[in-house]
Each structure stands twice: as C-alpha cells, then as structure tokens.
Design a protein around this motif. Sequence first.
Motif, mmCIF file in Angstrom:
data_model
loop_
_atom_site.group_PDB
_atom_site.id
_atom_site.type_symbol
_atom_site.label_atom_id
_atom_site.label_comp_id
_atom_site.label_asym_id
_atom_site.label_seq_id
_atom_site.Cartn_x
_atom_site.Cartn_y
_atom_site.Cartn_z
ATOM 1 N N HIS A 91 0.818 -1.217 0.000
ATOM 2 C CA HIS A 91 0.000 0.000 0.000
ATOM 3 C C HIS A 91 0.850 1.266 0.000
ATOM 4 O O HIS A 91 0.325 2.367 -0.127
ATOM 5 N N LYS A 92 2.179 1.126 0.117
ATOM 6 C CA LYS A 92 3.069 2.287 0.048
ATOM 7 C C LYS A 92 3.508 2.583 -1.381
ATOM 8 O O LYS A 92 4.115 3.616 -1.633
ATOM 9 N N LYS B 252 -4.248 13.966 -2.154
ATOM 10 C CA LYS B 252 -3.173 13.840 -3.152
ATOM 11 C C LYS B 252 -1.973 14.685 -2.753
ATOM 12 O O LYS B 252 -0.820 14.248 -2.887
ATOM 13 N N TYR B 253 -2.230 15.902 -2.259
ATOM 14 C CA TYR B 253 -1.131 16.790 -1.877
ATOM 15 C C TYR B 253 -0.297 16.172 -0.757
ATOM 16 O O TYR B 253 0.939 16.179 -0.809
ATOM 17 N N ILE B 254 -0.965 15.619 0.247
ATOM 18 C CA ILE B 254 -0.238 15.009 1.366
ATOM 19 C C ILE B 254 0.555 13.792 0.894
ATOM 20 O O ILE B 254 1.711 13.590 1.289
ATOM 21 N N GLY C 147 5.064 12.098 1.000
ATOM 22 C CA GLY C 147 5.345 10.672 0.835
ATOM 23 C C GLY C 147 4.509 9.769 1.714
ATOM 24 O O GLY C 147 4.948 8.668 2.077
ATOM 25 N N GLN C 148 3.298 10.182 2.077
ATOM 26 C CA GLN C 148 2.427 9.381 2.931
ATOM 27 C C GLN C 148 1.542 8.452 2.091
ATOM 28 O O GLN C 148 1.274 8.729 0.926
ATOM 29 N N THR C 149 1.078 7.375 2.695
ATOM 30 C CA THR C 149 0.190 6.452 1.995
ATOM 31 C C THR C 149 -1.234 6.992 1.992
ATOM 32 O O THR C 149 -1.584 7.858 2.805
ATOM 33 N N ASN D 48 -5.911 9.567 4.721
ATOM 34 C CA ASN D 48 -7.333 9.611 5.049
ATOM 35 C C ASN D 48 -7.566 9.526 6.552
ATOM 36 O O ASN D 48 -8.474 10.169 7.092
ATOM 37 N N PHE D 49 -6.746 8.741 7.228
ATOM 38 C CA PHE D 49 -6.880 8.602 8.678
ATOM 39 C C PHE D 49 -6.607 9.939 9.365
ATOM 40 O O PHE D 49 -7.339 10.350 10.269
ATOM 41 N N VAL D 50 -5.561 10.637 8.919
ATOM 42 C CA VAL D 50 -5.195 11.921 9.521
ATOM 43 C C VAL D 50 -6.286 12.967 9.289
ATOM 44 O O VAL D 50 -6.681 13.693 10.210
ATOM 45 N N ILE D 51 -6.796 13.032 8.053
ATOM 46 C CA ILE D 51 -7.838 14.015 7.749
ATOM 47 C C ILE D 51 -9.098 13.737 8.567
ATOM 48 O O ILE D 51 -9.713 14.653 9.125
#
Length: 711
Positions: A264-265, A377-379, A384-386, A391-394
């Motif tokens: 997933h990375k 997409k920006y993040i 370099g995040q998955t 989505n978890f952070v947002i």
Amino acid sequence: MEASSKENTHFFANNTILPVDRSSFKSESSASKEKQSCCGGIKIFLGALSFVYFAKALSGSYLKSTITQIERRFDIPSSLVGVIDGSFEIGNLLIIILVSYFGAKLHRPRIIGAGCLIMSAGTFLIAMPQFFMGRYRYERFPSAINSTASISPCLQDKSQTPFSALEKSHAKINAGCEKEAGSSMWIYVLLGNLLRGIGETPIQPLGITYIDDYAIEENAALYIGCVQTVAIIGPIFGFLLGSLCAKLYVDIGFVDLDSITITHKDAQWVGAWWLGYLIAGAISVVAGIPFWFLPKHLPKPECRKDSSTSSEQSKFITEDNKEQHKSYQQQVRIAEMAKDFLPSLKNLFGNPVYILYLCASIIQFNSLIGMVTYKPKYIEQQYGQTSSKTNFVIGLINIPAVAFGIFSGGLIMKKFRISVLGAAKLSLGSSFFGYLLLLSLFAMGCENSEVAGLTVSYHGAKWTTDYEQALFSECNSGCLCSKNDWDPICGENGVTYISACLAGCQASSGSGKNTVFFNCSCVGTLESPSRSSSAVVGPCQKGKECPKMFLYFLVVSVITSYTLSVGGTPGYILLLRCIKPHLKSFALGIYTLAIRVLAGIPAPVYFGVAIDTTCLKWGSKRCGGRGACRLYDSSALRYVYLGLTLVLGTVSIFFSVAVLWVLRKRSSPQDETLSANGERGACGTKSRKDNFVSSDHLIQTTYWPEKETRL
C-alpha cells in the motif's frame, strides 16, 4: 400554518392540521396533549434527518478519500477526476431551484425519502465498474512475479524476454486492448456521482425548513445544531472508512493476495475503493425509510402561532412587507406559485448585501473545494504518505477541528449577543487570519524525491531539464529499456530508479515483494563508480526532514481549519438576516445553486488541470496513451496548490470587506438600534406584527453548506 392576519391573532385557517379552540384560552390538558404530539413528531423527524445528514456526509467525504484510488484504477489524469467530482454539483444544479421553491409546498418528508433512494442508487452505481472490469494490472518486472529463475532486468538479449516490456507494442495490443477499454467505465462513476447529487438536493432546504416550521421557537436552534453535529460525524467516518479500504487490495476476494508484489506504500497501489461505496449506499437506503411514514404537516406549537420574525432582520429590509402577509394554504396551485417566481428572484438580486455575500462565498468556496478535493493527493505526493494514513489523519484530526470551529462561532455569537454587523466582522476576521496561516504552509514542504533521470541525473546532479532524454545514460546504454515503464526500485545509494532495467541491473533473486536486484551498473555511479550495487523493489523514502515537515503541516492545518470554521456560523446568520422572511427558502436555494454551479463544478476541474502541469512522470496505458501521473514535482505542486487557494481566498476577502461597508452604510443612521439589537433573545420586548415568519435569527444558526469540506 401561519396566522392568517396580524389583527386576528387568535383565529386560524380552517385547514390547520389539528382543530384549534377559538376561545381565548385552552384547558391545560388540551395544551399538554398538543405539546406532546408536536414534540414527539418533531423529534422523530429530527432523528431521521440527523441520520440522513450522517449518510450523505459519509458518502461525500468517502468520495474525496478515494480520489487518488479512482485516478489510478481507471488510469486517468487529475483533471478528469475533477470532472467526476464536480458531477455531484451538476446533479444538484438540475433540480435544486425546483426543489427549493416547489418542494416546500409539497410533502417534504416523502421528497426527502425519495432523494435518499436516488442517492443510494447513485452510490451503488459508482461501485459497479469493479464487477465488470478485468482485474487490476500494474507494471512489474516479470521475474518479480513468481519466478525462481534469475532473469536479467537489463534486456540485452531478446531471447531472454518472455513477454517482456518490448512486447507491449505487439502481443498486448492485440490481446489486452479490448479489455483495456474497460478503463472508460469511469463514466459510470461520473453518472453515479451525478445521481448522488440529485438525491441529496432536497435534504437540506426541505429538512431544515421543516424543523423551523414545526419546532418550538426556543428549541429550533438546538435541534438544527444537533443535526449539524451529527453531520460532522459523517465525514469523520467517511475518511476513516477510506483509510481502512485503502489498505485492502482492490481485487480482494478475487485474487490470491500472496501473488501481489506491491504494497500500500507503492505509487501503483489501488485499495478496495469500491467496498466503501457499497457500505455507504446501504446506509443511505436505511436512512430514507422513516421519511415515508412521516406526515406532511405537524401540529404548530402553541407558542409559534402568534410569533413573528426578529426586529433586527427587518432593519435591513427597506420595503414594506404588508403585502407579504398572505396565508399560503395547501391548496395553492402550481401556476400561482410559478407566477410569483420572477418577482421573488428580482427581489433577491436587488439586495446588495445578499449579492456581495454571494460573490464572496462563491470565490471562497472555489478556494476551499479545490483545496479539499486534492488535499489527500497533496499530502501523499508532498510528504510521501500512503493513502490510508492520509485519510486517517484528515478524518481524525482535521474534521474535528472544523466541528469545534463551527461550535465556537455559534457560541461566540450567543455569548456576546453579536449583531448582524458584528457577524460580518467576525466572518471577515476568520477568513483573513485563516488564509494568513495558510501562507505559512509554503515553508513546510519537502524536497523532491531523488529519482534518477527525473529529479537528479545518473551522475548526481539535481534538477535535470529534459527528463525524457535524461532517462537514458551510459550506465544503461546496453539495455533494451522502455521509458514508459514505471516499476520503481530503491538503490543502495538512496536514489529511486524508474525501473530495474534503467538502473542497469543484470540479475535478480527472490520473488514478489522480496525481489532483490544485483549488479546494477547505474546504482554505483553516484558514489562509487568502480563497483556495481544492489536495489530492492519499491521507491525510496523521502528525505530525513520530511517527517518533521509533515508534523508541522498537520499542526498548522488543524489551526487553519479551526480559524476558517469559526466564521461559518456568523456568515450564515448574516445571510439569513439580510433577506425578506418569506424569501428565506428561495434565497437559500439560490445561494446553494450558485455555490454548486460556480464553485463546486469548476473548482475541482481547474485545480486538477493546474496540478497535472506539475507531473514529472506519466504512466502509460497498455494500448498506448497517457495514463495517471506517477510522480509530481514537489515544489511546483506546492506553489500551484497553495497559490491557487490563497489567491482565491484573498479575492473573497475583498468582497467580504464590501459586505461590511454596505452594512455599515445602511446601519449608520440606526447605530443605537444596532447596538441594542444584541439583546435579540428578548422576543417579547417589541411588537413585531409586520413580519411573516417567526424568529429567523434563532434558526439555522449552526448550518453552513459544505462545512465538512473546510479542512
């Protein structure tokens, strides 16, 4: 229904919902029964509407979380994904004026129930392509699939190439292109999102006004606050669901997961994007069921039968309202309603405060909708995040900040009894400081990943200019490589190479995710040209400073989300108090329509086009043609993404200043009245016979269209 005359306040129309005693007072038992009936009915409607708000917010935020997954699955550019995202607003555009104007005269609960069914049908349609397309195929070197034999990635001998990259122009064009036509099934995603937009249209204007009409006056704001609070939970669950599905492989349940050679990375990874749509569609079906059993009307609370609107609201309405006190009975014909349409429209657009606030909102929502659509997409590309972590952070950090900001804005309005002029100042200040904070994000970016031939040369020099020609170097000149492939490997030197072939690797061992490439002639040229080195499957991690920058970005992003959200409630109150009471529903419909058409539809498209210009490496479809972008220029992406957001936000601030200037000009002769108007809760201190609807300033104080997108 409303009182038929300001002079006969104790007499009501014959076709009210419940018979009302015309005597000067009622018995306590009769009043008690009516209150229980009213409260019971409105609370059932409140619970049902809250669940619908949760369902629509969940499906909408889940779509935002799957933007990058859809882009990779259908191999399409960001600009086309923007069109898909904007199709939701097109669906709203088709019927919103009809629903907001005529829907209020019809059976509102059943219209909402029908909307839920349409919304669920659209959500299911979005997931359908997964079941009709072939399995997802990603680019991978043949030996990395399941072979124990060592095949040279550097294809020096054509006899070594059983179905190698060289055959893409031959066998695959004949055998695979017919199936590849399934990539055009993104059209079904667009149509499904269009249906979602149509189904969602009646929920807000009809649901909120239904509560306003039948709730006890002092409870109206509380009820609508409850609806919006529950609605905030929807995006949280939507992004968390997106995080979970992004970790699951797209073809889970259809293929052997042990045979998958990417994680997933990886930039080619596609999660089970379709699974969340099935869940969201089922929730929408369940949410719509109760509305088919709710009545067209509820009994009016006793305390609402003689009430009228606030004195502050009428201050900014200069025309005489006496002719507006018509009793709108249920037997009003469609023709009679249509006859009043154009005069109502002219009345709205003749209000300078409404027009200026509308312009400010349109430009600001262009900024915010574009920013939020491509924030995942920006993040992913900048830090370099998955997709899963993004989505978890947002969902867990940004959206609660938005909810707290909206709550704080309403609390400030109530605690300090802020007037309409004060609401305009608070809204302007919130936008100004929010965009000022956003400016600091320019300094919180990461450097480009070191990718040989794209961001660095094979000899270590950064910022190559003609990257297509730079993909080939002396170290891989003896290899038969394709410049269109994207099968990244990470060399010992920390540099990413587009493919094992372009890295000049002569041998490989292992299989699947554990494949290791040896004797890579290009890997050793940066630090130790005298010897060749090894490489592993997958791209290298971003620079050492990137995790720290990502942490700073999260902190500033949360504070910015909160700051911008504080101004949402005051701005919405400003909108409500500066329009005529009888035009309330129509004005909200026009406002929502303008936001959908002039912000919701174009913003994702032109943001996507701008983002596409920063792409360094495009993928290629199996049958030829450009696919989805594999690698972006981090610096260019940061300036384009944040720059567009800030420019639009700055323009909206100028319109907000104009709103404040007009309000001051109108209220200057009445300064004393304006400051005294802070005591807006005392409904009985002044006679308000010449108004049409009761206490508009108390209702919808926490509603803010598209608030879940202010991240």
